[in-house]
Design a protein around this motif. Structure first.
Motif, PDB file in Angstrom:
ATOM      1  N   THR A   1       0.850  -1.189   0.000  1.00 36.36           N
ATOM      2  CA  THR A   1       0.000   0.000   0.000  1.00 36.36           C
ATOM      3  C   THR A   1       0.880   1.231   0.000  1.00 36.36           C
ATOM      4  N   LEU A   2       0.283   2.363  -0.313  1.00 31.64           N
ATOM      5  CA  LEU A   2       1.008   3.623  -0.341  1.00 31.64           C
ATOM      6  C   LEU A   2       0.888   4.265   1.035  1.00 31.64           C
ATOM      7  N   HIS A   3       2.015   4.384   1.712  1.00 27.44           N
ATOM      8  CA  HIS A   3       2.031   4.980   3.052  1.00 27.44           C
ATOM      9  C   HIS A   3       2.431   6.445   2.942  1.00 27.44           C
ATOM     10  N   ILE A   4       1.538   7.306   3.425  1.00 31.62           N
ATOM     11  CA  ILE A   4       1.780   8.747   3.361  1.00 31.62           C
ATOM     12  C   ILE A   4       2.113   9.249   4.751  1.00 31.62           C
ATOM     13  N   ASN A   5       3.253   9.872   4.886  1.00 33.47           N
ATOM     14  CA  ASN A   5       3.663  10.493   6.143  1.00 33.47           C
ATOM     15  C   ASN A   5       3.366  11.976   6.060  1.00 33.47           C
ATOM     16  N   PHE A   6       2.302  12.391   6.718  1.00 28.84           N
ATOM     17  CA  PHE A   6       1.892  13.786   6.635  1.00 28.84           C
ATOM     18  C   PHE A   6       2.887  14.722   7.328  1.00 28.84           C
ATOM     19  N   CYS A   7       3.579  14.190   8.320  1.00 25.48           N
ATOM     20  CA  CYS A   7       4.538  15.038   9.027  1.00 25.48           C
ATOM     21  C   CYS A   7       5.754  15.350   8.154  1.00 25.48           C
ATOM     22  N   GLU A   8       6.282  14.294   7.498  1.00 26.19           N
ATOM     23  CA  GLU A   8       7.466  14.491   6.652  1.00 26.19           C
ATOM     24  C   GLU A   8       7.114  14.819   5.209  1.00 26.19           C
ATOM     25  N   ASP A   9       5.812  14.785   4.900  1.00 20.99           N
ATOM     26  CA  ASP A   9       5.345  15.075   3.545  1.00 20.99           C
ATOM     27  C   ASP A   9       5.997  14.143   2.525  1.00 20.99           C
TER      28      ASP A   9
ATOM     29  N   PRO B   1     -10.061 -11.955  20.244  1.00 22.13           N
ATOM     30  CA  PRO B   1      -9.803 -10.510  20.327  1.00 22.13           C
ATOM     31  C   PRO B   1      -8.990  -9.993  19.148  1.00 22.13           C
ATOM     32  N   SER B   2      -9.248  -8.742  18.778  1.00 23.82           N
ATOM     33  CA  SER B   2      -8.474  -8.055  17.738  1.00 23.82           C
ATOM     34  C   SER B   2      -7.631  -6.995  18.428  1.00 23.82           C
ATOM     35  N   SER B   3      -6.434  -7.366  18.808  1.00 24.39           N
ATOM     36  CA  SER B   3      -5.600  -6.485  19.614  1.00 24.39           C
ATOM     37  C   SER B   3      -4.745  -5.540  18.793  1.00 24.39           C
ATOM     38  N   VAL B   4      -4.745  -5.707  17.479  1.00 26.58           N
ATOM     39  CA  VAL B   4      -3.943  -4.853  16.595  1.00 26.58           C
ATOM     40  C   VAL B   4      -4.875  -4.159  15.622  1.00 26.58           C
ATOM     41  N   LEU B   5      -4.667  -2.875  15.431  1.00 25.65           N
ATOM     42  CA  LEU B   5      -5.564  -2.100  14.572  1.00 25.65           C
ATOM     43  C   LEU B   5      -5.560  -2.612  13.143  1.00 25.65           C
ATOM     44  N   GLU B   6      -4.428  -3.058  12.662  1.00 28.63           N
ATOM     45  CA  GLU B   6      -4.334  -3.519  11.269  1.00 28.63           C
ATOM     46  C   GLU B   6      -5.230  -4.715  10.996  1.00 28.63           C
ATOM     47  N   THR B   7      -5.416  -5.574  12.010  1.00 28.87           N
ATOM     48  CA  THR B   7      -6.253  -6.761  11.804  1.00 28.87           C
ATOM     49  C   THR B   7      -7.639  -6.598  12.407  1.00 28.87           C
ATOM     50  N   ALA B   8      -7.948  -5.431  12.911  1.00 35.71           N
ATOM     51  CA  ALA B   8      -9.259  -5.197  13.513  1.00 35.71           C
ATOM     52  C   ALA B   8     -10.348  -5.239  12.447  1.00 35.71           C
ATOM     53  N   PRO B   9     -11.564  -5.656  12.810  1.00 33.76           N
ATOM     54  CA  PRO B   9     -12.651  -5.780  11.821  1.00 33.76           C
ATOM     55  C   PRO B   9     -13.292  -4.437  11.482  1.00 33.76           C
ATOM     56  N   LEU B  10     -12.483  -3.502  11.015  1.00 32.79           N
ATOM     57  CA  LEU B  10     -12.951  -2.183  10.607  1.00 32.79           C
ATOM     58  C   LEU B  10     -12.599  -1.959   9.149  1.00 32.79           C
ATOM     59  N   PHE B  11     -13.361  -1.117   8.475  1.00 34.72           N
ATOM     60  CA  PHE B  11     -13.038  -0.872   7.069  1.00 34.72           C
ATOM     61  C   PHE B  11     -11.787   0.004   6.970  1.00 34.72           C
TER      62      PHE B  11
ATOM     63  N   GLU C   1      -8.126   6.768   9.225  1.00 35.23           N
ATOM     64  CA  GLU C   1      -8.543   7.949   9.975  1.00 35.23           C
ATOM     65  C   GLU C   1      -8.141   7.829  11.452  1.00 35.23           C
ATOM     66  N   LEU C   2      -8.268   6.622  11.996  1.00 35.39           N
ATOM     67  CA  LEU C   2      -7.864   6.408  13.385  1.00 35.39           C
ATOM     68  C   LEU C   2      -6.360   6.622  13.553  1.00 35.39           C
ATOM     69  N   ILE C   3      -5.588   6.146  12.587  1.00 34.55           N
ATOM     70  CA  ILE C   3      -4.132   6.345  12.647  1.00 34.55           C
ATOM     71  C   ILE C   3      -3.806   7.830  12.528  1.00 34.55           C
ATOM     72  N   ARG C   4      -4.528   8.514  11.661  1.00 31.45           N
ATOM     73  CA  ARG C   4      -4.293   9.953  11.471  1.00 31.45           C
ATOM     74  C   ARG C   4      -4.589  10.727  12.749  1.00 31.45           C
ATOM     75  N   LYS C   5      -5.561  10.239  13.523  1.00 30.75           N
ATOM     76  CA  LYS C   5      -5.909  10.890  14.783  1.00 30.75           C
ATOM     77  C   LYS C   5      -5.051  10.390  15.944  1.00 30.75           C
ATOM     78  N   LYS C   6      -3.995   9.635  15.600  1.00 31.68           N
ATOM     79  CA  LYS C   6      -3.058   9.101  16.599  1.00 31.68           C
ATOM     80  C   LYS C   6      -3.763   8.211  17.621  1.00 31.68           C
ATOM     81  N   PHE C   7      -4.694   7.405  17.130  1.00 30.99           N
ATOM     82  CA  PHE C   7      -5.402   6.461  17.988  1.00 30.99           C
ATOM     83  C   PHE C   7      -4.434   5.366  18.432  1.00 30.99           C
TER      84      PHE C   7
END
Length: 1241
Positions: free
Chosen positions: A135-143, A354-364, A370-376
């Motif tokens: 996937t394309l990973h965008i670092n908003f801090c480092e642009d 349990p889904s203890s990691v966000l990457e494997t969590a059952p979310l779209f 968006e959760l990562i962007r909000k520093k969840f």
């Protein structure tokens, strides 16, 4: 290579094919056609005896036969998920020969006959070999942006893969490895006579990456074409051919008993308390493994992860299947609860992965970004267990310390709402799909903001926040936006809205209750009404195939929750992450024994005598010495017991051998231990826990209860209370005088557990609360107590709830209050909320502050006077220029770190307005001393007898905003009802406009009426009564505790006036400390402003002192309570006494017209340690029913001296006491009347 035909594509890592050709495992299409024909003929005929062909039990992963309306034939299928509807079960089935998903009613499922299961499944699940997603990973801090490995396939990669296979004329696959139930292949397609390797093509176009070969997974023959699936290489001996290629749809197998209509769990079924059956990992995993190991040319990878679909319509939620980790060791779920390595505890009713990691969590995917962007930082422990079942559309109840966090349910509910196809059967009209009910407007606002934030990355949901007041017109005018699919509201607002919007529940599928324990404690009737409406709305035929979900989250258990789960939820997933709450759910009997610390051993022995059914008992102590003492006491009383602590001879293994040994019924096994041994022992089957020593913390208390977890009852399980009197777990807590501070918490816990409460515990708790209040003397008076008359959370509120004489009564309201005590002109300048303001009292004759403000502004207009402060000091007054005006401010706080900087911020208070702020230190100006002489003008005003609706304690911002714009900076006429310290309670507070031409005034509005007219406020008649009661209690206590010595002295007579200085010093100090000096004070301790004061006093700014009087047969003694008397004068006449004195800068004057005549020449007045005592000699020896002719709120009877006089008096006790009691009652009543004189007959 083998030629394949694509049946279904999910992504490059998961697609289904059918193999063309011949062989034992490659069945010709003709054979499948013949099979279908025979199946259809057989099951069509069996429709006449349908009941005989229906399976008795259904379970996820079960092979069956169903009818497909789309294909118009009977098909072999595997049950993927089971969803309970109102009167039947709806299953989602995977057609194993066509790779399709269909929904089927449980009544339409047929048993799979063995004869039809001999041919392998036509659909084979495949994935691209060693081709992994990126996937394309965008670092908003480092642009920056770069391609990185991913857990899921990107939508663009899947779309390209689908287009590539659609454009091909031929597809061939080379089998390279088998992982679980999936074939890993190199896929070749022919496009325009050109052969392309799909694996390479995806990598070259940056849609994928190659994964390096791992040990023991490479094929030794370098993936040559000779290693294709060859019929000769396959073993002749095979397992059931229906199993090798059947998809593993769900790890957890839940059976439905169709005859009893009860849920039964084969992987997680609990017979007694928390015991479960161990899951057997047979079927696909074992059979596929045996086949692959029999193929020497193929690499075999141990199955550590399974690709599985989430079930309950989850295929609609995301193009990627839900990937979760498979736990081989099922032992950790054996006890219905799990304690993680971090010490986290979870109590479950059904097994949850349990889904203890966000990457494997059952979310779209977009929501995860968006959760990562909000520093969840999550998911946290509770979220890891709650998200999977909520995302699958299951009913969920979660009790956790994080149960007040909306993130517990918002992300998974948003994920489920992405599936528009799930709601196609609903009526095509506007109306919400999800309803979130919060306990108050403040929590609803927070949840709504969170919902708005995270719904931006989803399909349009148009969420709405609806808070409706009591005005019927407001509810009628609410318009639900078109396309609104989520509404956030409160229970009261929802029911008011439903009165005018009767179709509100028509499309509702998801009902969420936030902080369910608060909802049930404050609005249980409203919550159950909402649940009834919801239940009625989903039983109609049109709603049978739509999702039905109830989610409730909270921080602690409530007795109504059991009814919610049993009557309204369908096979709910229960998640409890604290042992204390799990024990309440598990029906653990909570017992509290109050005793002295020295009597604990005797009480312990008594407990052992009266618990005949207990077999395994743990006695917890906090120290080794206590453990030895208890063990020795038991031994001395012939009670066999074990002991374990860090210094004991026995090791843990020996103790556990004795503990786990089987004993005959009625035999006690008693173990005395310290808290630090619990983890090492790992006991969970105790039937009784005795807390000989009070647990040091709630965590330790929970760990102790965890030792009985196997005997917790599963309330949801039918028949779980059979023989409960014998098997019921029991917790006994010894509460001594040393643990008094914990009494309120213990009482609160017992109430929630619906346990029997010892009567003495209430008294014990009251004393403990009093002791806690004593520690809060320096804290401010609770703002809720001031504005509402009560505090809901007094047990945990950090502020004070008692009147502190020194703190509350020592402040001085500006002198201008006194000229017109009944009605004053106030100007609100700082609006805290709808009823709480800070402002000034305006002197109509001469406004000293207006004069001062003008002088300050004139002074600072000269640039030379604007001198910045070089060194800022705390509590010093300075000048501050703000918005064209100069203010007097006081520095309240300077951060130590800030002082080191050249420019730093300080916290200041505007002493003439009451508001606080932070400003830069260099903006502060030197304030000349002449501008500091006038006392601070800010006074706190509270509009009384009104409170928010719906049991709220915070005012809705709509009301506050309306009042803010209405009253700020405008003069109002207000009648003062009570004063306490620097706070004044007013009612009414009216805006008066004077019409100069007509020489009259018009009342524009009444602030209290304005609040009520908005429908968001209601009457609060107990407001002032509670404050009066509080202050009266303080006064009585003050007399009881501090005047005890003085009470015992006989009434003062002219003959012993000279002995007054000999009265004990303590009495003087008591009198002085009990003074409540706020200009003037009534008996009840609250300064009530009276309208009928002597006008002469006000003209000369004199104050009427507080006077206490008592009598004997010959004299009347009056104590004039004035602190620090400098000069005094007392004039006596036959009918009158005039007393005057100075104290500080105040003049006190008491002009007393007496009820009866006195002998002036024999009367006297002395000053005893800053207190004036006046002794009046009666003209006639008779009892006075009152001191003054006319009522006066500052004069009251001294109860203690009256009782003392009665005991020694010559009059008949019965008659005398009856008469004087009436007098005292009158004076008490008069103290609350709006009058300035003493009580009358």
């Amino acid at each position: 290579m083998m030629e394949v035909l694509i049946l279904e594509i999910e992504d490059p890592g998961c697609f289904w094919v059918t193999v063309k050709g011949y062989g034992p495992y490659v069945v010709n299409e003709i054979e499948y056609k013949n099979l279908n024909a025979e199946m259809n003929q057989f099951y069509d005929k069996s429709c006449q005896d349908a009941d005989e062909m229906k399976p008795l039990m259904l379970e996820e992963g079960q092979v069956c036969v169903v009818f497909s309306k789309e294909l118009k034939c009977w098909c072999r299928a595997v049950i993927k998920s089971i969803m309970s509807c109102t009167d039947h079960y709806l299953t989602e089935c995977f057609l194993v020969d066509y790779a399709k998903y269909i929904s089927v009613k449980s009544n339409d499922i047929r048993v799979a006959v063995e004869a039809f299961m001999q041919i392998p499944y036509r659909a084979k699940q495949c994935g691209l070999y060693r081709t992994k997603p990126v996937t394309l990973h965008i670092n908003f801090c480092e642009d920056t942006a770069k391609i990185v490995p991913a857990k899921r396939w990107d939508c663009a990669a899947t779309q390209y893969f689908q287009n590539l296979l659609k454009a091909t004329t031929q597809i061939k696959a080379q089998l390279c490895a088998i992982e679980g139930d999936r074939f890993d292949v190199l896929l070749y397609v022919t496009i325009k006579n050109e052969k392309v390797c799909v694996n390479d093509d995806l990598v070259s176009k940056n849609f994928a990456r190659f994964e390096e070969a791992k040990e023991n997974t490479e094929s030794p023959a370098n993936d040559q074409e000779s290693q294709t699936l060859n019929v000769e290489s396959l073993p002749l001996k095979t397992v059931n051919p229906a199993l090798p290629f059947s998809p593993v749809l769900f790890q957890e197998k839940i059976c439905m008993n169709l005859e009893t209509d009860h849920a039964v769990s084969t992987s997680f079924l609990f017979k007694k308390g928390l015991h479960s059956h161990q899951v057997s990992s047979t079927g696909l995993n074992g059979s596929t493994g045996s086949i692959v190991k029999a193929m020497p040319g193929l690499p075999f990878k141990e199955n550590t992860t399974l690709s599985l679909h989430a079930g309950r319509l989850l295929q609609f939620l995301n193009s990627d299947p839900l990937k979760t980790h498979f736990i081989k060791d099922e032992q950790q779920f054996q006890n219905f609860q799990n304690v993680s390595t971090k010490g986290d505890f979870v109590f479950l009713s059904n097994k949850i992965e349990p889904s203890s990691v966000l990457e494997t969590a059952p979310l779209f995917d977009d929501l995860k970004k968006e959760l990562i962007r909000k520093k969840f930082l999550g998911p946290n422990f509770t979220e890891s267990y709650c998200w999977p079942p909520i995302a699958r559309g299951c009913d969920v109840l979660a009790i956790s310390p994080q149960g007040n966090d909306p993130l517990l349910y918002v992300p998974p509910v948003l994920t489920f709402l992405q599936s528009e196809s799930c709601y196609k059967s609903l009526p095509s009209r506007s109306g919400p799909l999800a309803l979130i009910v919060c306990p108050g407007w403040k929590k609803a606002q927070l949840t709504f903001e969170l919902l708005k934030t995270y719904s931006r990355c989803s399909r349009p949901l148009h969420p709405m926040l609806i808070i409706v007041g009591q005005n019927r017109e407001e509810a009628r005018n609410v318009k639900i936006h078109r396309g609104c699919e989520v509404i956030v509201t409160t229970p009261y607002s929802l029911l008011r809205l439903f009165e005018h919007h009767s179709l509100l529940f028509l499309r509702l599928c998801h009902l969420v209750f936030d902080e369910i324990e608060i909802l049930f404690s404050e609005a249980s009737e409203q919550v159950f009404t909402i649940l009834e409406y919801y239940r009625k709305s989903i039983i109609i035929e049109e709603r049978l195939y739509s999702p039905h979900q109830i989610v409730a989250v909270g921080t602690c258990w409530n007795r109504h929750i059991a009814r919610l789960m049993k009557e309204f939820m369908n096979d709910p997933y229960l998640v409890i992450t604290t042992v204390e709450e799990a024990s309440i759910y598990g029906n653990v009997q909570q017992v509290v024994q109050l005793c002295l610390n020295s009597e604990r051993i005797a009480v312990l022995l008594r407990i052992l005598d009266f618990t005949p059914n207990v077999q395994k008992m743990l006695i917890f102590t906090n120290s080794i010495n206590e453990a030895e003492m208890v063990h020795q006491a038991l031994k001395s009383n012939s009670v066999f017991s074990l002991k374990i602590h860090k210094e004991s001879k026995f090791n843990f293994k020996t103790v556990l051998e004795h503990w786990t040994k089987k004993y005959s019924s009625g035999t006690h096994v008693v173990l005395v231990l310290t808290d630090d041994c619990m983890q090492s022992l790992g006991i969970t089957d105790a039937t009784c826990v005795i807390h000989f020593s009070f647990p040091p913390s709630p965590r330790i208390f929970g760990q102790r209860l965890h030792n009985m977890s196997e005997n917790f009852h599963n309330v949801l399980e039918k028949g779980s209370f059979v023989d409960q009197e014998y098997t019921k777990a029991r917790s006994v807590l010894l509460l001594t005088e040393n643990d008094a501070c914990h009494a309120p918490g213990v009482l609160h816990y017992l109430k929630r557990a619906e346990a029997e409460i010892p009567p003495e515990l209430h008294d014990f708790t009251a004393r403990a609360l009093e002791a806690e209040e004593e520690k809060k003397l320096e804290r401010p008076l609770c703002i809720y107590l001031k504005t509402l008359g009560f505090c809901k959370n007094r047990r945990v509120c950090p502020d004070r709830h008692h009147i502190n004489v020194q703190t509350d009564m020592s402040q001085n309201v500006p002198d201008k209050i006194t000229p017109t005590p009944g009605c004053v002109t106030v100007v609100p300048l700082h609006i805290v909320n709808a009823t709480n303001y800070f402002g000034r009292i305006v002197d109509k004759q001469k406004d000293q502050y207006a004069i001062l403000a003008e002088e300050i502004n004139e002074y600072f207009k000269k640039p030379s006077n604007n001198v910045s402060v070089e060194k800022v000091e705390k509590l010093t007054l300075y000048g501050l220029y703000e918005e064209t005006f100069f203010h007097r401010v006081q520095v309240l706080e300077i951060s130590p770190k800030e002082e080191e900087k050249l420019f730093f911020n300080v916290t200041i208070k505007y002493i003439d307005e009451g508001r606080m702020s932070q400003v830069e230190s260099h903006r502060l100006l030197e304030l000349p001393a002449r501008f500091q002489c006038l006392p601070p003008q800010a006074v706190e005003f509270i509009v009384c007898s009104v409170k928010p609706i719906d049991n709220e304690i915070e005012w809705n911002p709509r009301v506050t905003s309306h009042i803010y714009h209405k009253i700020k900076g405008k003069p109002h006429e207000a009648k003062m009802v009570l004063t306490l310290g620097n706070t004044i309670w007013v009612d009414p507070m009216v805006r008066v406009t004077r019409l100069s031409n007509l020489k009259t005034s018009v009342n524009e509005y009444n602030v209290r009426s304005e609040i009520l007219s908005m429908g968001l406020g209601t009457d609060n008649p107990e407001h002032i009564k509670q404050l009066q009661k509080l202050c009266r209690h303080v006064k009585v206590v003050s007399h009881e505790k501090k005047l005890e010595t003085f009470i015992k002295e006989e009434a003062v007579s002219p003959e012993n006036v000279s002995n007054l200085p000999n009265i004990q010093e303590s009495a003087t100090e008591s009198c002085r400390s009990s003074q409540m000096t706020l200009e003037s004070h009534p008996y009840d301790g609250v300064a009530e402003v009276k309208e009928a004061e002597d006008s002469t006093l006000h003209q000369h700014k004199c104050f009427y002192p507080e006077i206490k009087w008592f009598q004997n047969e010959e004299t009347v003694t009056a104590k004039v309570k004035i602190a620090s008397i400098v000069d005094y004068k007392c004039e006596f006449s036959k009918e009158k006494v005039v007393f005057s004195a100075c104290s500080g800068d105040k003049l006190y004057l008491a002009d007393m017209e007496l009820h009866q005549h006195i002998l002036a020449e024999k009367s006297a007045c002395v000053i005893k340690d800053k207190e004036a005592i006046i002794v009046l000699t009666k003209e006639k020896r008779e009892s006075w029913c009152k001191l003054l002719k006319n009522k006066n709120s500052h004069v009251s009877f001294d109860f203690e001296h009256w009782e003392d006089f009665e005991d020694k008096g010559p009059f008949p006790v019965g008659v005398k006491k009856l008469h004087c009691t009436n007098v005292v009652t009158e004076e008490l009543m008069d103290s609350s009347e709006d009058s300035g004189t003493e009580s009358d007959d």
